[in-house]
Design a protein around this motif. Structure first.
Motif, PDB file in Angstrom:
ATOM      1  N   CYS A  54       0.837  -1.212   0.000  1.00 54.31           N
ATOM      2  CA  CYS A  54       0.000   0.000   0.000  1.00 54.31           C
ATOM      3  C   CYS A  54       0.867   1.255   0.000  1.00 54.31           C
ATOM      4  O   CYS A  54       0.584   2.232  -0.701  1.00 54.31           O
ATOM      5  CB  CYS A  54      -0.912   0.010   1.229  1.00 54.31           C
ATOM      6  N   GLU A  88      -3.949  -0.655  -6.751  1.00 53.04           N
ATOM      7  CA  GLU A  88      -4.703   0.569  -6.527  1.00 53.04           C
ATOM      8  C   GLU A  88      -6.148   0.390  -6.984  1.00 53.04           C
ATOM      9  O   GLU A  88      -6.425  -0.292  -7.966  1.00 53.04           O
ATOM     10  CB  GLU A  88      -4.060   1.726  -7.285  1.00 53.04           C
ATOM     11  N   ALA A  89      -7.076   0.979  -6.241  1.00 53.53           N
ATOM     12  CA  ALA A  89      -8.485   0.912  -6.626  1.00 53.53           C
ATOM     13  C   ALA A  89      -8.722   1.834  -7.819  1.00 53.53           C
ATOM     14  O   ALA A  89      -8.103   2.892  -7.943  1.00 53.53           O
ATOM     15  CB  ALA A  89      -9.364   1.308  -5.455  1.00 53.53           C
ATOM     16  N   VAL A 116     -12.090  -4.481  -1.160  1.00 56.41           N
ATOM     17  CA  VAL A 116     -11.681  -3.095  -1.332  1.00 56.41           C
ATOM     18  C   VAL A 116     -11.406  -2.522   0.051  1.00 56.41           C
ATOM     19  O   VAL A 116     -12.245  -2.626   0.949  1.00 56.41           O
ATOM     20  CB  VAL A 116     -12.771  -2.277  -2.046  1.00 56.41           C
ATOM     21  N   CYS A 117     -10.226  -1.939   0.234  1.00 56.64           N
ATOM     22  CA  CYS A 117      -9.799  -1.457   1.549  1.00 56.64           C
ATOM     23  C   CYS A 117      -9.464   0.038   1.491  1.00 56.64           C
ATOM     24  O   CYS A 117      -8.941   0.527   0.481  1.00 56.64           O
ATOM     25  CB  CYS A 117      -8.577  -2.229   2.029  1.00 56.64           C
ATOM     26  N   SER A 118      -9.759   0.720   2.589  1.00 60.32           N
ATOM     27  CA  SER A 118      -9.530   2.168   2.658  1.00 60.32           C
ATOM     28  C   SER A 118      -8.456   2.556   3.656  1.00 60.32           C
ATOM     29  O   SER A 118      -8.221   3.739   3.886  1.00 60.32           O
ATOM     30  CB  SER A 118     -10.835   2.894   3.029  1.00 60.32           C
ATOM     31  N   SER A 119      -7.799   1.572   4.258  1.00 57.97           N
ATOM     32  CA  SER A 119      -6.719   1.850   5.209  1.00 57.97           C
ATOM     33  C   SER A 119      -5.791   0.645   5.264  1.00 57.97           C
ATOM     34  O   SER A 119      -6.158  -0.473   4.864  1.00 57.97           O
ATOM     35  CB  SER A 119      -7.280   2.138   6.607  1.00 57.97           C
ATOM     36  N   ASP A 138      -5.289   6.187  -1.387  1.00 50.63           N
ATOM     37  CA  ASP A 138      -6.029   5.944  -0.156  1.00 50.63           C
ATOM     38  C   ASP A 138      -7.032   4.786  -0.270  1.00 50.63           C
ATOM     39  O   ASP A 138      -7.782   4.521   0.654  1.00 50.63           O
ATOM     40  CB  ASP A 138      -6.766   7.221   0.291  1.00 50.63           C
ATOM     41  N   ARG A 139      -7.051   4.106  -1.401  1.00 49.10           N
ATOM     42  CA  ARG A 139      -7.925   2.936  -1.554  1.00 49.10           C
ATOM     43  C   ARG A 139      -7.187   1.872  -2.361  1.00 49.10           C
ATOM     44  O   ARG A 139      -6.529   2.174  -3.367  1.00 49.10           O
ATOM     45  CB  ARG A 139      -9.236   3.303  -2.262  1.00 49.10           C
ATOM     46  N   TRP A 140      -7.292   0.627  -1.884  1.00 47.24           N
ATOM     47  CA  TRP A 140      -6.606  -0.483  -2.542  1.00 47.24           C
ATOM     48  C   TRP A 140      -7.544  -1.684  -2.629  1.00 47.24           C
ATOM     49  O   TRP A 140      -8.530  -1.773  -1.895  1.00 47.24           O
ATOM     50  CB  TRP A 140      -5.353  -0.891  -1.757  1.00 47.24           C
TER      51      TRP A 140
END
Length: 389
Positions: free
Chosen positions: A35, A100-101, A62-65, A41-43
């Protein structure tokens, strides 16, 4: 041979196909570090197994942290994901891909397959991406686009443009789409692939065309000239029975039954499976021992069949032409002795050197049941299996 998503993306990127930034991870800590490398900020954390429908099985998050990435990695790694493609046994997750998202504005399906009937590479595309091609053909058949590539000239830019316009893309995106389509075709052609699938191929909010997922399969018979592709093989994702047999030069496909089969010739092998089912049994495998089988090759075949712990009886069915029944019989006797076979064994021999082969079996003094026809052999092996079950 199949490869993982991240491997397919790396290959396609070399042919000009745009892919999101990402990296492979073998531990939660490594996933979190990816990350930081990627930024943003999103992966998306994706389990790397040889199967589709990973998202429905919890294999895509989908993760935000970074803490969410750690949690997702902890959940996936070391777990068996079960999808409708893996079967009830599932596939073990040993690595993750963190990328990366993407801001998705539109999803497209794009696939390249070898149509053996037409002897051509065929492009299949649809504006209804994000779902399996079988579902698209059932629910949105009017969206399917099919284009055949002439092998004499390959994929031409005008043909790629026709596909891109048929997908309803804006005129400004056509050059990107053409580059992607031709890049996929060149990867298919130059790497001896049998399938290239991007699902979904997305149009982002910024107007970029990106391969969000990718699958590639390759012709096993061409791997000798593609060492860079052979190195991508992940045997942990394969049926271990098939891997064992194929590494020893045997044509083997694992099934779910209890009766192992050793046969020469693909057609006779298929007929043998049918006869076992008609007699009330279930075959455990397809195994074509091949032409000119030596006693050593027959022994390898027995080892391959017995490598499946579910096998409770074995049927050997040989119609010898190039093969010789005496060689097969020698291999059968050697296998029973060396492997200390305890389960029922039925052997049907016919053809070249049949009398010599039958005599070897009769004189061995071993518990080998013989049969004069395929129907009789199937009945005998099923009866023996049921009696011992």
């Amino acid at each position: 041979m199949d490869i993982h998503e991240y491997q397919a993306k790396n290959l396609l990127a070399k042919f000009g196909v745009a892919v999101p930034r990402g990296g492979i991870a073998y531990s939660p800590e490594q996933a979190a570090y990816r990350c930081q490398e990627i930024g943003g900020d999103r992966w998306v954390v994706k389990a790397q197994i040889h199967s589709g429908a990973r998202g429905k099985a919890g294999g895509v998050r989908v993760c935000s942290s970074e803490s969410e990435v750690l949690d997702a990695a902890e959940f996936m790694l070391g777990r068996k994901l079960v999808t409708h493609q893996t079967g009830p046994g599932g596939k073990l997750v040993g690595r993750l891909y963190v990328e990366e998202a993407s801001d998705i504005a539109q999803e497209i399906y794009l696939g390249f397959v070898l149509d053996r009937t037409e002897e051509r590479v065929v492009v299949v595309a649809s504006a209804a991406g994000g779902m399996e091609i079988e579902q698209i053909s059932e629910e949105h058949p009017d969206t399917l686009i099919r284009s055949v590539v002439d092998p004499a000239v390959g994929m031409e830019p005008f043909q790629a443009r026709e596909i891109a316009f048929s997908l309803g893309l804006d005129a400004g995106m056509i050059p990107q789409a053409v580059k992607t389509i031709i890049g996929c075709y060149k990867a298919f052609r130059d790497l001896d692939a049998t399938m290239v699938e991007i699902n979904p191929l997305v149009v982002t909010g910024a107007g970029d065309i990106v391969a969000l997922d990718a699958k590639m399969s390759f012709d096993d018979n061409a791997l000798f000239r593609r060492p860079e592709i052979s190195e991508l093989r992940d045997k942990s994702q394969e049926d271990q029975r098939e891997t064992y047999a194929n590494d020893r030069g045997l044509n083997y496909i694992g099934l779910e039954g209890k009766i192992g089969c050793i046969v020469n010739g693909a057609g006779l092998a298929m007929a043998t499976l049918d006869m076992i089912k008609m007699a009330g049994g279930e075959p455990a495998n397809f195994l074509d021992v091949g032409g000119g089988a030596s006693p050593e090759r027959v022994l390898k075949s027995f080892r391959a069949v017995l490598n499946d712990p579910e096998v409770e009886a074995i049927l050997v069915n040989i119609f010898a032409g190039i093969n010789r029944c005496d060689w097969i019989a020698e291999g059968v006797v050697r296998a029973v002795q060396e492997l200390e076979l305890k389960i029922p064994l039925v052997v049907r021999l016919s053809g070249t050197n049949f009398e010599e082969g039958q005599k070897i079996l009769d004189d061995s003094g071993l518990n080998i049941v013989t049969a004069g026809s395929l129907a009789e052999a199937a009945d005998k092996v099923v009866s023996a299996w049921k009696a011992g079950a």
